[in-house]
Design a protein around this motif. Structure first.
Motif, PDB file in Angstrom:
ATOM      1  N   GLY A   1       0.811  -1.221   0.000  1.00 44.57           N
ATOM      2  CA  GLY A   1       0.000   0.000   0.000  1.00 44.57           C
ATOM      3  C   GLY A   1       0.836   1.258   0.000  1.00 44.57           C
ATOM      4  O   GLY A   1       0.348   2.331   0.334  1.00 44.57           O
ATOM      5  N   GLY A   2       2.099   1.142  -0.380  1.00 41.73           N
ATOM      6  CA  GLY A   2       2.970   2.316  -0.396  1.00 41.73           C
ATOM      7  C   GLY A   2       3.199   2.823  -1.811  1.00 41.73           C
ATOM      8  O   GLY A   2       2.577   2.338  -2.777  1.00 41.73           O
ATOM      9  N   ASN A   3       4.096   3.794  -1.928  1.00 48.22           N
ATOM     10  CA  ASN A   3       4.382   4.378  -3.242  1.00 48.22           C
ATOM     11  C   ASN A   3       4.922   3.353  -4.238  1.00 48.22           C
ATOM     12  O   ASN A   3       4.600   3.386  -5.417  1.00 48.22           O
ATOM     13  N   THR A   4       5.762   2.444  -3.746  1.00 52.01           N
ATOM     14  CA  THR A   4       6.331   1.452  -4.667  1.00 52.01           C
ATOM     15  C   THR A   4       5.223   0.573  -5.254  1.00 52.01           C
ATOM     16  O   THR A   4       5.167   0.343  -6.463  1.00 52.01           O
ATOM     17  N   ALA A   5       4.325   0.089  -4.387  1.00 53.60           N
ATOM     18  CA  ALA A   5       3.222  -0.752  -4.870  1.00 53.60           C
ATOM     19  C   ALA A   5       2.388   0.010  -5.904  1.00 53.60           C
ATOM     20  O   ALA A   5       2.021  -0.521  -6.956  1.00 53.60           O
ATOM     21  N   ALA A   6       2.106   1.284  -5.611  1.00 50.06           N
ATOM     22  CA  ALA A   6       1.291   2.095  -6.521  1.00 50.06           C
ATOM     23  C   ALA A   6       1.988   2.242  -7.880  1.00 50.06           C
ATOM     24  O   ALA A   6       1.374   2.061  -8.935  1.00 50.06           O
ATOM     25  N   GLU A   7       3.278   2.544  -7.841  1.00 47.88           N
ATOM     26  CA  GLU A   7       4.006   2.757  -9.104  1.00 47.88           C
ATOM     27  C   GLU A   7       4.120   1.461  -9.900  1.00 47.88           C
ATOM     28  O   GLU A   7       3.984   1.453 -11.121  1.00 47.88           O
ATOM     29  N   VAL A   8       4.377   0.372  -9.196  1.00 47.34           N
ATOM     30  CA  VAL A   8       4.502  -0.925  -9.884  1.00 47.34           C
ATOM     31  C   VAL A   8       3.161  -1.283 -10.536  1.00 47.34           C
ATOM     32  O   VAL A   8       3.108  -1.663 -11.714  1.00 47.34           O
ATOM     33  N   ALA A   9       2.073  -1.139  -9.782  1.00 45.78           N
ATOM     34  CA  ALA A   9       0.744  -1.478 -10.326  1.00 45.78           C
ATOM     35  C   ALA A   9       0.436  -0.609 -11.547  1.00 45.78           C
ATOM     36  O   ALA A   9      -0.032  -1.103 -12.582  1.00 45.78           O
ATOM     37  N   CYS A  10       0.725   0.692 -11.456  1.00 47.98           N
ATOM     38  CA  CYS A  10       0.404   1.604 -12.573  1.00 47.98           C
ATOM     39  C   CYS A  10       1.222   1.276 -13.815  1.00 47.98           C
ATOM     40  O   CYS A  10       0.713   1.336 -14.925  1.00 47.98           O
ATOM     41  N   CYS A  11       2.487   0.921 -13.633  1.00 46.01           N
ATOM     42  CA  CYS A  11       3.267   0.685 -14.854  1.00 46.01           C
ATOM     43  C   CYS A  11       2.945  -0.685 -15.456  1.00 46.01           C
ATOM     44  O   CYS A  11       2.943  -0.845 -16.663  1.00 46.01           O
TER      45      CYS A  11
END
Ligand SMILES: Cc1cc2nc3c(=O)[nH]c(=O)nc-3n(C[C@H](O)[C@H](O)[C@H](O)COP(=O)(O)OP(=O)(O)OC[C@H]3O[C@@H](n4cnc5c(N)ncnc54)[C@H](O)[C@@H]3O)c2cc1C
Length: 320
Positions: free
Chosen positions: A168-178
């Protein structure tokens, strides 16, 4: 053994900024010991090509207080910036130098590189970050799934897969979006709402979800995972199950506690290393900077902690 004024352990943003601040204050000799084959190995390894490096990563408007600062830019631009700084400040960085032990002698600290005593330093700045050991879930990951389950963001984007991203952090968000541009992506997070991610990442997630490119599985917790034919079978705690081709866990990293304890650094009851407001540990003249010193680190915080530490060394120990 080589004698130095300051030995800096780790050549990530915090270690490099510490070396720059020391040089700018004419504190020498300073050596930066880096275990990897490159500087900034966390960024080289974990950031995908072209990744946006946010200057305000977790909190809004962290103001730079020292020499090192940057505006939001790409991974490649940021690494070029670091390379330029290293050349400009003529930093002495020794690659392939993993520090395995630090021992107190009468006046100084002995620094062991790959188990051999190599340096004698008056001051030690530990800037080793937390990504040497990514966090893993509490349930076990079956051996058969090792090519389908990852604890680091992908550097090459797979295609046409059904993928579960966990975190639920920035890394998870960026990975999911890309990943979601060319894959069927689900993001599982334990909490009903995101609270640790920055505005840009939150906006991106919401947009992708609206466009139907990714599905947010909020308030979901995984019980266990198992191999199932060529897939990963995921059992959620609410009794639901689903099948995925790949899973990416983005759960952050862990303080390298055993390393710090071996050296003799004390921890509080919550498991955080004990440091004072100037980042000095219970061992005089040993400081922690960057991610290892913060609960929630970022590059700008790493830069600022380096400034505070060098200022402190100068004022407390070197002013005559
Ligand atoms: C996927 C991802 C995306 C991120 N995006 C952003 C962002 O957009 N903006 C932002 O501000 N932050 C971001 N972060 C966080 C940021 O990368 C960290 O806060 C920052 O790298 C911390 O710097 P550091 O120098 O403390 O640690 P690190 O960058 O982790 O550097 C530590 C260095 O120490 C070396 N080392 C470790 N152990 C030893 C040893 N025993 N001996 C010698 N060397 C050693 C490592 O090889 C490494 O080079 C992101 C993190 C991840 C994982």
């Amino acid at each position: 053994m080589e004698k130095v004024k300051i030995a800096i352990i780790g050549a990530g943003p915090a270690g490099i900024a510490s070396a720059i601040e020391a040089k700018a204050n004419n504190i020498e000799p300073v050596v930066v010991l880096e275990k990897g084959e490159t500087v900034c190995s966390t960024i080289v390894k974990f950031y995908k090509p072209g990744k946006r490096v946010d200057a305000n990563y977790r909190e809004k408007d962290i103001k730079p207080i020292g020499i090192c600062s940057f505006e939001t830019e790409t991974k490649e631009e940021f690494l070029k910036r670091i390379e330029d700084w290293i050349n400009k400040w003529k930093l002495d960085i020794r690659l392939n130098s993993e520090v395995t032990e630090i021992r107190k002698t009468d006046e100084e600290y002995e620094i062991f590189v790959k188990d051999k005593p190599e340096y004698l330093a008056e001051f030690v700045i530990i800037a080793i970050g937390i990504f040497g050991k990514p966090n893993k879930p509490s349930y076990s990951i079956p051996e058969e799934l090792k090519n389908k389950v990852f604890f680091e963001p992908p550097l090459e984007i797979p295609e046409n897969k059904k993928i579960l991203v966990v975190g639920g952090g920035n890394t998870a968000a960026e990975v999911a979006c890309c990943l979601c541009e060319v894959n069927d992506v689900y993001l599982s997070y334990r909490r009903p709402q995101f609270f640790r991610i920055n505005e840009i990442n939150l906006k991106n997630l919401e947009e992708k979800e609206k466009q139907g490119k990714l599905k947010l599985l909020m308030a979901t917790d995984i019980e266990k995972i198992e191999p199932y034919n060529e897939k990963v079978r995921v059992y959620f705690k609410d009794g639901k199950e689903d099948f995925y081709d790949l899973i990416y866990y983005c759960l952050g990293g862990t303080t390298p506690e055993s390393f710090l304890r071996r050296i003799g650094i004390n921890f509080d009851e919550k498991g955080n290393p004990l440091i004072d407001e100037f980042f000095e540990t219970n061992l005089p003249k040993i400081f922690l900077v960057g991610d290892i010193a913060f609960k929630q680190g970022s590059i700008m915080k790493a830069f600022n902690s380096a400034h505070i530490v060098i200022k402190r060394i100068k004022e407390k120990y070197l002013s005559t």
